[in-house]
Design a protein around this motif. Sequence first.
Motif, short mmCIF file in Angstrom:
data_model
loop_
_atom_site.label_atom_id
_atom_site.label_comp_id
_atom_site.label_asym_id
_atom_site.label_seq_id
_atom_site.Cartn_x
_atom_site.Cartn_y
_atom_site.Cartn_z
N UNK A 250 6.04 7.92 81.26
CA UNK A 250 6.55 9.14 81.65
C UNK A 250 7.44 9.76 82.55
N UNK A 251 7.51 8.66 83.57
CA UNK A 251 9.12 8.85 84.73
C UNK A 251 10.28 8.73 84.17
N UNK A 252 10.59 8.11 82.73
CA UNK A 252 11.85 8.19 82.15
C UNK A 252 12.04 10.31 81.45
N UNK A 253 10.32 10.21 80.56
CA UNK A 253 10.91 11.37 80.22
C UNK A 253 11.17 13.13 81.29
N UNK A 254 10.09 12.87 82.44
CA UNK A 254 10.65 13.38 83.32
C UNK A 254 11.94 13.59 83.74
N UNK A 255 13.13 12.29 83.72
CA UNK A 255 14.50 12.29 84.68
C UNK A 255 14.77 12.91 83.26
N UNK A 256 14.64 12.56 82.05
CA UNK A 256 15.19 13.33 81.14
C UNK A 256 15.61 14.80 81.30
N UNK A 257 14.22 15.49 81.07
CA UNK A 257 13.51 17.36 81.66
C UNK A 257 14.74 17.13 82.63
N UNK A 258 15.06 16.54 83.70
CA UNK A 258 14.97 16.95 84.50
C UNK A 258 16.82 17.10 84.22
N UNK A 259 17.19 16.54 84.03
CA UNK A 259 19.01 16.84 83.32
C UNK A 259 19.17 18.02 82.55
N UNK A 260 18.37 18.37 81.59
CA UNK A 260 18.20 19.00 80.39
C UNK A 260 18.08 20.26 81.65
N UNK A 261 17.25 20.19 82.52
CA UNK A 261 16.76 21.76 83.13
C UNK A 261 19.08 21.53 84.04
N UNK A 262 19.16 20.74 84.12
CA UNK A 262 20.24 20.86 85.57
C UNK A 262 21.47 21.13 84.33
N UNK A 263 21.41 20.13 83.30
CA UNK A 263 22.93 20.38 82.34
C UNK A 263 23.01 22.34 81.82
N UNK A 264 21.41 23.11 81.81
CA UNK A 264 21.11 24.27 80.86
C UNK A 264 21.27 24.98 81.81
N UNK A 265 21.78 24.18 82.96
CA UNK A 265 21.97 25.84 84.34
C UNK A 265 20.80 26.55 85.72
N UNK A 266 19.02 25.74 84.56
CA UNK A 266 18.26 26.37 85.28
C UNK A 266 18.08 25.34 86.97
N UNK A 267 18.71 24.93 87.17
CA UNK A 267 18.10 24.12 88.75
C UNK A 267 20.18 23.20 89.15
N UNK A 268 19.77 23.36 90.50
CA UNK A 268 21.15 22.63 91.22
C UNK A 268 21.36 21.37 91.17
N UNK A 269 22.72 21.12 90.80
CA UNK A 269 22.23 19.04 91.05
C UNK A 269 22.23 18.64 92.51
N UNK A 270 21.47 19.20 93.30
CA UNK A 270 21.05 19.37 94.76
C UNK A 270 19.12 19.07 93.91
N UNK A 271 19.09 20.04 93.21
CA UNK A 271 17.53 19.75 93.23
C UNK A 271 16.96 18.81 91.57
N UNK A 272 18.20 18.55 91.16
CA UNK A 272 17.84 17.50 90.30
C UNK A 272 17.79 16.54 90.51
N UNK A 273 18.71 16.02 91.78
CA UNK A 273 18.87 14.77 92.54
C UNK A 273 17.11 14.61 93.06
N UNK A 274 17.02 15.49 93.75
CA UNK A 274 16.26 15.49 94.99
C UNK A 274 14.52 15.32 93.82
#
Length: 755
Positions: A250-274
């Motif tokens: 679940x953690x691996x999948x969550x991190x994949x989704x967070x990266x896609x959200x960052x890559x597609x401009x839905x969140x900032x890099x800071x939000x992604x890392x936090x």
Amino acid sequence: MNKKQVQKIAETTVNVTAGTIGGVFRTIIKVIATILLIIMTTGLLFTCIFAYYAKTNLTNSLDITLDEVRLNLASTIYYRDANGVRRELATLHGLENRVWVEYDNIPAYMWKAAIAIEDKRFPDHQGVDWYRTFGAFVNMFATMKDDFGGSTITQQLIKNLTEEDDITVARKLKEIFSALEFERLYDKDEIMEWYLNKIYFGQNCWGVGTAAQTYFGKDVWDLDLAECASIIGITNNPSLYDPYISPSKNKERQETILFEMYDQGYISYLQYTEAKAKQLVFTRAKGEEAPTEIFTFYAEAVISDVTNDLMEARGISRSVAQNLVYNGGLQIESLLNPEYQQIIDDLYSDPANFPSAKRSTGESLQSSAVLMDPYNGAILALAGGIGEKTANLVLNRATMSQRPPGSSIKPIAIYGPAIDQNLISPSTLVNDSPDIILKGHPTWFPNNSNFNYMGIITIQTALTNSVNTVSAQILDKLGVNMSYMYMTERLGFRTLVEADRDYAPLSLGQISNGVTVREMAQAYSAFVNDGIFTYGRTYSEVRDSEGNVILDNSPETIVAFKANTAWVMDYMLNIAATSGTGSESYIGNMPHAGKTGSSDDWKDRWFVGFTPYYVCAVWTGYDTPERMNVSGNPAAQMWRRIMQPIHEGLEYKTFKTPTFSGPTDIFGDLRESPSPEPTESPSESPSESPSESPSDSPIVSDSPTLPPSPSLPVSPSLPVSPSPSLPVDPSPPITESPVVSPSSAVNSNPILPTP
């Protein structure tokens, strides 16, 4: 060879070469034209065939509307706390545990995560992502596998709604056409709302509402970015990405989704890392069993009432009504008083608060109670049994068990109706003797406890001491038909049967199948509320998932007695509860009234009592009836322990003062006869031939304080005018029903839930 010949040969060669090349080109052009013609013809033919196929096979599948779709939604039972705030008592669901969440209450991180990982062109396409669809078809033909993929969120929703998941070209084409039509009818927000409420998240969670509670113990609108990504990660494969099965996956999948959200401009890099660094805290650990929700006895009483009322209101079967209760998304407003329920729960959850007397088979004593507001019928609290409730849909002794009420029936079946018919008054004289012949039943007459008789006494004394011979004589004058009518038509008893239209059931309380604690509480409500009977109710209304009222459970009342009859009974029962058989019920901080009851051989002990505020009925006994060897009346003792804390802090009130009539002389002129004093203190008379009184085994509850003298005047005043509504039943001899003796009337079978 001369120059001219060479030139001629060259020209000839050029011409031949040019002709050859031209012929080749012409041939190529012809071939290409032929191929194009074939392609066009094939395409046109395919288009015609597909158009015909779509018209004949796909058209009916395009008509999908959300208005016609009914999802299984969990229903919720609510109550109001002391501050009037609406609280959740229980959530009911069937196979699909789903609580609908409106789009505006879904956090933006949730739908952005879904778009990022499931359908990144969702905001722009019209239901079909043609890039992914083309790629899926190419992959299908390249691999020769019917594994299309490429479904958009819209297509996934349609597949979930139609439950069509077969892997065929026909199904895929239907899905594509349906998606295009679907997006013409509904906007993106509506589609996303339905998608996030429809999809499965593992652990029997359907929709983000229940997923948020199951995994993080939060409302969905309180989830943060990391938690939203974790939940969306489950949807791809719940058996793989469920954090209770595999937190690491679940953690691996969550991190994949967070990266896609960052890559597609839905969140900032800071939000992604936090969000990536945040530790996820789930409600339970890996492999830990999900807790089973155990409904309270009160919640199960609500479920039963709503089910029965839906059956009656809609003319539907029990199974259909239950399906609506568990899957209809109903909002049920209960009448629970949490403070009073806690008082009862604290007492009933601990067996040490009751006598430790066990049955011969080792079975422990049981008890139940119902607390009711007599003015509006609200059942404020109840107890269905002693000890911790460890399962659902078990026996609720407060609403389901039917037990003989013994002498607690006398006020409602005998004394109240007889006073209402102007047959007796508190000062009416009657002969407590074993030598009385009843006109309506010459071959039957009950005995008193230990065969003690007091001679000429008043009706008040007879009730205070629970004298069996007097209740039988009053019934003989009143008539069994009249008494039965009061019980079944004015006081709400539905458990009585035709065999109970007889002397022993009505005068001694040896009812064939017994009565419920709930029935007894609501019957006594008429004494508090000026003679007006009110059916007990556990809920006030039920709304459907759209907020429409489908059950309005307003108070249902019957004028059972004249107001003065009720006030006279308050007066008489106040004496019975403070200086008679019910003295153990004395609470000290509020006037109270009530009556004890004991069935044959002390197999059941009751106390049904009331104050100017509330009515409470308490039963004690064994599930399989057997004599109780206890000291005193445990029902009266428990009644006191319930009602004392409930009345703390309430304004002191008194019962209304009645108008008394003089002696009616319905039993003859007995005023010159001697009236010997009772030889013993008041005691219940449970049977015609009782054995010795109960043994003096110690009781657990505190000893009652010394009761004061009655709070109402004893001297009679002006007479009451006759009741114009009911004639006195001459009570012809009973010929249809067999003689019912107290001992034979007791149900000796194990008490099981009624259907």
